[in-house]
Design a protein around this motif. Sequence first.
Motif: not given
Length: 303
Positions: A254-278
Motif C-alpha cells: 500500500s502507499f502508506d506501507a511504502f511511506v513508512d518503509f521509506a521514511g525508516t530507511h531514509f532516516d538510516l541515511g539512504f539517499t535512493e530507494i529502488v522499487v521493481h516495476w510490477p
Amino acid sequence: MTSSRRLSTVILPIRRWHDGGRPLWVRAEELGFHAAYTYDHLAWRAFRDGPWFGAVPTLTAAAAATERLRLGTLVTSPNFRHPVTLAKDLITLDDVSDGRITLGIGAGGNGFDATTLRGSDEEAWTPRERADHFDEFVPLLDRLLREPSVTQEGRFYAANEARNIPGCVQRPRLPFAVAATGPRGLRLAAQYGQGWVTTGDPKLFESGSPEESVAAIRGQVARLGAACEGAGRDVSELDKILLTGFTPGSPLQSFDAFVDFAGTHFDLGFTEIVVHWPVPDSDFAQDDKVFERIATEALGQFS
C-alpha cells in the motif's frame, strides 16, 4: 552523485522492445523516477526459462527513448563480464545517453548464470574467489574508464594497450554504485564508489522481521562508514541505495506501507530507494495504481 532523497525503479529485461518493452522506460521518465535500472544477467531466478534480454542493448535503446532519466545496471558482476570489453560498452552507453549512466557493480553470486561460461565440470566460485575477482575487476575497470590506454596484467584479468578514447562523457568517469556488505566489498565501495548498494540481509528475508532487517541494515551503514574512514573519505560523499524486494515484510502493498518503509530507511541515511516495476504473476506483482501513486507522491511525504 548528490545526496537528496530519490526514488528509482528496476525494469526487468523480459519484454520484447517493440512489444511492451519501450513504453515502460518512457513511462518511468514520465512518472518522475530518478533512475531506471535493469539487471545484468544471462538468466535470472524464476524468469530463467522465459524471455530475458541483454542489459547493455536494452539500456542503449532506453537511452534513445528517454531524455532525462538516469539509466544503469543493478548490478553487473565479474560472473560473465571482462573489464576491457565492459569498459568499451560503458563508454558507448555513456555517450549515447549523453552522460546518464550509472554502473551498479557487485561481486556476483552463485546460481542462475554463475557458471554459464564454464565447463560442465567446473564449480561456481566460492565467496572468497568471487571477492578475489572483484578486488581486481573494479580497480582495472576504474583505470579503463579514466585513461586513454591501459596495459595491466593481473592474476585474473589482463589489458594490453586497451584504448578507450574519447572516454566517458561524465568526468573523470561514469559513477560506480558498488553493491557490498562484506569487508572487502565495502572497502572497494569506499575507495571507488560514488554510491553503495544493498538489498539488506538475505538471511532475514524469509524468517526475519522488519525490525531485525532495519537493525541489520543499520549495521551495514555503520560498516560502510568505518570503511570510508579507513579510506580517508567522508561517507556522506556516497549515495546509499536500497534495492527493495529482498527484506521482510510487504512495503509495496500500500502507499502508506511504502511511506513508512521509506521514511525508516531514509532516516538510516539512504539517499535512493529502488522499487521493481510490477511484473504480473511473479514475486514482483503489484497493483499498478499503487505503484504509480508511490512513484508520483511518496517523496512528497518527506518534503
